[in-house]
Design an enzyme around this catalytic site. Structure first.
Site, short mmCIF file in Angstrom:
data_model
loop_
_atom_site.label_atom_id
_atom_site.label_comp_id
_atom_site.label_asym_id
_atom_site.label_seq_id
_atom_site.Cartn_x
_atom_site.Cartn_y
_atom_site.Cartn_z
N GLU A 75 0.81 -1.22 0.00
CA GLU A 75 0.00 0.00 0.00
C GLU A 75 0.84 1.27 0.00
OE1 GLU A 75 -3.12 -0.05 -0.41
OE2 GLU A 75 -3.70 2.02 0.03
N ASP A 76 1.87 1.31 0.82
CA ASP A 76 2.59 2.57 1.02
C ASP A 76 3.93 2.66 0.31
OD1 ASP A 76 0.61 3.72 2.66
OD2 ASP A 76 1.30 2.52 4.35
#
Ligand code: MN
Length: 498
Positions: A75-76
């Site tokens: 996700e990041d």
């Protein structure tokens, strides 16, 4: 400074292979998040490291600790799924993806959505270990909440209180639950928090000093009885739970008796009863306050003996007696069952325990009414009946239960709980017969779809209705739930008669 040793020493004895795996994940995550900072100004990597550390402390297996280190890489940090699968395997990828999916579910502070969100969480995670990683992740996020912009703090705190803490409770993870509640408390009710803190802290200190004295006396007596292998612990009631009691007792702190308790932890069950004998030999117990949760465990599986005694100084004190195993279960709940036993054995899951956990009594509403136990809890409990092997248990959680249910949202965020294979027709009839009887079309995730589309977890479904629309025979093929089929049939019959 963080180091890989901090993680691995909690997992000892650890195989060379696992040591290498964790070391690799540690460097991988460090590189993936390099140059990125948290609101606090510390490197982003600290967050995933702290998450992994909580998991190691819970005694989770090396694979789960690895997944904890990697939980934000997709996700990041934009890491590809294939990369994780190649380097760390299918199981780790499955957990990281699960955590990523959960991260997309947001709580918007609407009370009626809360139970739905909890359900959706459990369904989406599809694996108890994913939930445990998410709890560890949230635990660190709460520890650093003070650095987050003010306007976000309250939403995150509410989400923690309403969604995460109850899940920890449901999983029997008492320690994590209490800590999450206490960290969220000041952001949700700042004034009450200060008030409770002021009332409770001196009282807790005073009580704990008294308990220390009691233990000195007890310790001598236990030695006389040749009970040597004894550990103690002071149970301090969490501030948020004191707050709950204070509200019912006009904020009179002297009426909260169980603000702290002495815990005596011994190796075996028979030791527990011997300790109880010694305690009652020294101090007189309060009648009616002896609770034997070893012989009669609480519905959530909790075991201990509780007794309240007159200290002889015009005061009373609570003593809790339990074995090491009971202590671990009370603190770590399901984590102590799916966890990694330090002896290097396979993870041990006590099915009876899990069953009890999910069979816990119905929740009470604020006004004291009994809420019905959600159907899925009973189904989960039933599905565990036949299971013998731990691995089979985890598999069952995935197949029998989780993938058999669909949780889809209305545009307002209400969750409709449906069986696998359900379509917009089922969805409509589960909202209301009137909606079902007048379906004109369905929009799923903002796209027009046909009425026989199979819904998926987390779909947002909008049913378009027209006064003139009516059920047709064809709809019976589209519907997959008994409820929808029945309603369609009855509507078709009415039509024939009229
Ligand atoms: Mn995270």
């Amino acid at each position: 400074m963080s180091s890989v040793n901090q993680l691995t020493k909690k997992l000892e004895p650890i195989s060379k292979k696992d040591l290498a795996l964790i070391t690799q994940a540690y460097s991988f995550a460090k590189t993936a998040h390099s140059g990125v900072e948290r609101y606090s100004g510390e490197p982003y990597f600290n967050h995933v490291f702290e998450t992994a550390l909580v998991l190691a402390e819970l005694g989770m297996s090396p694979n789960v600790v690895v997944a904890g280190l990697l939980h934000d890489t997709i996700e990041d940090a934009g890491v590809k799924k294939e990369t994780i699968q190649f380097a760390f395997g299918e199981e780790v990828l499955h957990m990281v993806e699960g955590v990523t999916k959960l991260g997309k579910i947001r709580y918007h502070g609407v009370q009626r959505h809360v139970e739905s969100l909890r359900k959706l969480f459990i369904a989406t995670s599809s694996d108890i270990r994913v939930l445990i990683i998410k709890l560890a992740d949230r635990h660190h996020n709460m520890r650093t909440l003070k650095y987050v912009p003010k306007e976000k703090q309250k939403r995150i705190a509410l989400e923690t209180m309403e969604v995460y803490a109850p899940i920890a409770h449901r999983l029997g993870m008492g320690k994590i639950m209490g800590e999450l509640q206490d960290m969220a408390f000041p952001y949700i009710h700042p004034e009450e928090y200060e008030k409770v803190k002021k009332l409770a802290e001196p009282k807790r200190k005073e009580k704990t000093e008294k308990l220390t004295k009691l233990y000195k006396i007890l310790s001598k007596e236990l030695k006389k009885e040749k009970i040597y292998d004894v550990k103690t612990d002071y149970r301090l009631k969490h501030l948020y739970s004191i707050y709950g009691k204070l509200k019912r007792k006009d904020f009179d702190i002297d009426r909260v008796y169980d603000i702290s308790a002495l815990r005596v932890i011994v190796p075996t069950v028979s030791d527990c009863y011997r300790v109880l004998g010694v305690v009652h030999g020294v101090w007189r117990p309060l009648p009616g306050r002896i609770k034997d949760y070893i012989a009669f465990p609480k519905p959530n599986g909790y075991q201990s003996i509780h007794t309240t005694i007159f200290t002889g100084e015009g005061d009373i004190a609570e003593i809790q007696i339990r074995t090491e195993k009971m202590h671990e279960e009370a603190e770590y709940g399901v984590a102590s069952h799916v966890g990694y036993k330090k002896t290097g054995e396979k993870p041990i899951i006590d099915i009876a325990w899990v069953k009890q956990l999910f069979n816990s009594p119905p929740e009470m509403t604020e006004s004291g009414e009994v809420k019905d136990p959600p159907v899925w809890v009973q189904e989960l409990a039933d599905s565990q009946e036949k299971v013998k092997e731990p691995q089979e248990f985890l598999e069952n959680l995935k197949t029998d239960f989780f993938t058999d249910r669909i949780f889809a949202f209305t545009p307002n965020g209400d969750v409709i709980d449906l069986p696998y294979g359900a379509t917009p027709v089922d969805f409509a009839y589960h909202i209301h017969t009137d909606v079902g009887d007048h379906i004109a079309g369905a929009i799923v995730n903002q796209k027009m779809v046909s009425l026989d589309t199979k819904l998926e977890n987390g779909d947002i479904v909008e049913i378009q209705t027209k006064e003139k629309s009516q059920p047709t025979r064809k709809w019976l093929d589209y519907a997959n739930t008994t409820l929808a089929k029945r309603r369609i049939k009855s509507s078709l019959q009415k039509k024939r008669k009229s």
